[in-house]
Design an enzyme around this catalytic site. Structure first.
Site, PDB file in Angstrom:
ATOM      1  N   GLU A  33       0.825  -1.210   0.000  1.00 17.30           N
ATOM      2  CA  GLU A  33       0.000   0.000   0.000  1.00 17.30           C
ATOM      3  C   GLU A  33       0.860   1.261   0.000  1.00 17.30           C
ATOM      4  O   GLU A  33       1.921   1.289   0.632  1.00 17.30           O
ATOM      5  CB  GLU A  33      -0.872   0.038   1.255  1.00 17.30           C
ATOM      6  CG  GLU A  33      -1.931  -1.029   1.295  1.00 17.30           C
ATOM      7  CD  GLU A  33      -2.776  -0.934   2.557  1.00 17.30           C
ATOM      8  OE1 GLU A  33      -2.544  -0.013   3.378  1.00 17.30           O
ATOM      9  OE2 GLU A  33      -3.667  -1.781   2.714  1.00 17.30           O
TER      10      GLU A  33
ATOM     11  N   CYS B 112       2.874   8.641   1.706  1.00 15.72           N
ATOM     12  CA  CYS B 112       3.281   7.661   2.713  1.00 15.72           C
ATOM     13  C   CYS B 112       3.683   6.380   1.981  1.00 15.72           C
ATOM     14  O   CYS B 112       2.900   5.839   1.200  1.00 15.72           O
ATOM     15  CB  CYS B 112       2.109   7.416   3.669  1.00 15.72           C
ATOM     16  SG  CYS B 112       2.491   6.220   4.956  1.00 15.72           S
TER      17      CYS B 112
ATOM     18  N   CYS C  31       5.017  -7.026   7.766  1.00  5.97           N
ATOM     19  CA  CYS C  31       5.922  -6.573   8.827  1.00  5.97           C
ATOM     20  C   CYS C  31       6.039  -7.671   9.868  1.00  5.97           C
ATOM     21  O   CYS C  31       5.071  -8.368  10.166  1.00  5.97           O
ATOM     22  CB  CYS C  31       5.382  -5.297   9.482  1.00  5.97           C
ATOM     23  SG  CYS C  31       6.540  -4.590  10.673  1.00  5.97           S
TER      24      CYS C  31
ATOM     25  N   CYS D 297       3.095  -5.297  16.043  1.00  6.88           N
ATOM     26  CA  CYS D 297       2.467  -4.295  16.920  1.00  6.88           C
ATOM     27  C   CYS D 297       0.980  -4.655  17.024  1.00  6.88           C
ATOM     28  O   CYS D 297       0.334  -4.945  16.017  1.00  6.88           O
ATOM     29  CB  CYS D 297       2.646  -2.886  16.361  1.00  6.88           C
ATOM     30  SG  CYS D 297       4.377  -2.424  16.261  1.00  6.88           S
TER      31      CYS D 297
ATOM     32  N   CYS E 247      -2.013  -3.010  14.876  1.00  5.10           N
ATOM     33  CA  CYS E 247      -1.694  -2.693  13.486  1.00  5.10           C
ATOM     34  C   CYS E 247      -2.264  -3.750  12.531  1.00  5.10           C
ATOM     35  O   CYS E 247      -2.093  -4.954  12.738  1.00  5.10           O
ATOM     36  CB  CYS E 247      -0.172  -2.625  13.351  1.00  5.10           C
ATOM     37  SG  CYS E 247       0.386  -2.512  11.655  1.00  5.10           S
TER      38      CYS E 247
ATOM     39  N   CYS F 154      -3.130   1.466   7.904  1.00  5.87           N
ATOM     40  CA  CYS F 154      -2.116   0.849   7.061  1.00  5.87           C
ATOM     41  C   CYS F 154      -2.292  -0.672   7.057  1.00  5.87           C
ATOM     42  O   CYS F 154      -2.339  -1.294   8.107  1.00  5.87           O
ATOM     43  CB  CYS F 154      -0.769   1.256   7.640  1.00  5.87           C
ATOM     44  SG  CYS F 154       0.562   0.240   7.139  1.00  5.87           S
TER      45      CYS F 154
HETATM   46  S1  SF4 Z   1       2.991  -0.473  13.349  1.00  3.24           S
HETATM   47 FE1  SF4 Z   1       2.668  -2.221  11.957  1.00  3.24          FE
HETATM   48  S2  SF4 Z   1       3.962  -1.792  10.179  1.00  3.24           S
HETATM   49 FE2  SF4 Z   1       4.668  -0.435  11.830  1.00  3.24          FE
HETATM   50  S3  SF4 Z   1       6.310  -1.584  12.858  1.00  3.24           S
HETATM   51 FE3  SF4 Z   1       4.435  -2.100  13.963  1.00  3.24          FE
HETATM   52  S4  SF4 Z   1       3.677  -3.972  12.971  1.00  3.24           S
HETATM   53 FE4  SF4 Z   1       5.180  -3.039  11.598  1.00  3.24          FE
END
Ligand code: SF4
Length: 351
Positions: A90, A105, A112, A116, A119, A341
């Site tokens: 994205e 962005c 990832c 997190c 997320c 995101c």
């Molecule tokens: S917020 Fe999402 S994309 Fe960013 S580092 Fe944490 S898991 Fe990865």
């Protein structure tokens, strides 16, 4: 087949010399390609016919293709790009405060690994790092989006999918191509790298001396709260991250680091936590961006996060400002599309 986005200036110079053309043709051609948002105006680039034929035979313009596009009522555009291996990422472009500008962005990884908890990207895991060319192509797609509505892509931030400091070499190469005067000419100060706080990466970014901006996604003022939200927080504590941010700032002519803080109801939005954050920032020339949370459903640990109610967010802001911390609400963007995101990619994968 290689795309033009895959080449550094030096790499392209070597390539055209190997094809038997003068080295001096490389820069105008690549500049034209970047200015054209991924297309070349051949007459304007003054590329000799033979070189033009060779480039057209041996290089694609872009390796990625548009797989989906969402446009929000506020003018935010989210792109889902399909890469050469079929994976998707994205990129987002948003209207800036100035009427003729846009802010972009970019993603730095496919997925990832950092998990997190709030997320959407984290929920699909990690696939691979993006190449410099794949990041450059996002920039070019967004530059084209801005151009199409008579605006200029003025800034980019690596805050999309992935942790940029875990793909630092490719991120730095992409930044050099986008921001340096030879090709993209965006300007170093128009680029921000955002991290959840990978301490060795912050130091490596500082050592690169590119004069770009750093944003740290802190999301909590203490290690215990943070470790629940950002698992990498168990490896790098808040104090350690702030010390690395101080070192980056010192190397970057004192330019303020921004602290990103996503307000989550009942998790990190109490007045006491605001006071702790203010204490952490006392004596530091950094500013806080308070982010509105776009809900992403059930998290990796089975929780459901909600954005802070407006009153709680206002109180949090007041507590910071009362302690002379520079803090702003970041305008929520694209709320009528898959704003968080990773959400559009997840939706596309499930359809
Ligand atoms: S917020 Fe999402 S994309 Fe960013 S580092 Fe944490 S898991 Fe990865």
């Amino acid at each position: 087949m290689k795309a033009l986005s895959d080449y550094s200036l030096e790499g392209f110079q070597q390539q055209i010399v190997a094809w038997g053309f003068k080295v001096s043709h490389a820069k105008p051609l690549l500049r034209n390609y970047y200015a054209g948002a991924g297309t070349v105006d051949w007459p304007e680039s003054r590329t000799p016919r033979g070189l033009r034929d060779r480039v057209q035979a041996e290089c694609g313009m872009m390796a990625s293709a548009l797989a989906a596009r969402q446009v929000a009522g506020d003018g935010t555009v989210k792109l889902l790009l399909k890469l050469a291996d079929g994976r998707t990422i994205e990129s987002v472009v948003m209207p800036a405060y100035q009427e003729d500008r846009m802010a972009g962005c970019l993603s730095s990884q496919v997925g990832c690994a950092l998990a997190c908890d709030f997320c959407a990207t984290a929920q699909n895991g990690f696939a691979r790092n993006l190449s410099a060319g794949e990041m450059v192509e996002q920039f070019l797609h967004l530059r084209g989006e801005a151009k199409a509505i008579g605006r200029r892509l003025q800034t980019v931030v690596f805050m999309g999918m992935g942790e940029p400091l875990l793909n630092l070499e490719n991120v730095l190469e992409a930044v050099r191509r986008m921001a340096g005067g030879d090709m993209g000419a965006l300007g170093w100060r128009q680029v921000t790298v955002s991290t959840v706080g990978i301490v060795p990466g912050i130091d490596a970014l500082a050592a690169a001396e590119l004069n770009i901006n750093l944003a740290v996604s802190l999301h909590a003022p203490d290690d215990a709260t943070r470790a629940k939200l950002v698992p990498s927080g168990r490896r790098f504590g808040v104090g350690e991250i702030m010390a690395a941010a101080d070192r980056f700032q010192a190397k970057n002519n004192g330019r303020p680091v921004s602290i990103q803080y996503c307000l989550l109801q009942g998790v990190n939005d109490s007045p006491e936590q605001a006071r702790q954050l203010a204490a952490l920032l006392a004596g530091r020339r950094m500013h806080v961006n308070l982010l509105h949370y776009n809900p992403t459903g059930v998290s990796l640990t089975g929780r459901t996060y909600e954005p802070s109610p407006p009153e709680a967010a206002e109180t949090f802001m007041r507590e910071l400002r009362a302690r002379r911390v520079v803090a702003h609400f970041r305008r929520p963007r694209g709320r009528d599309i898959d704003a968080a995101c990773g959400q559009l990619r997840r939706r596309a994968a499930s359809e």
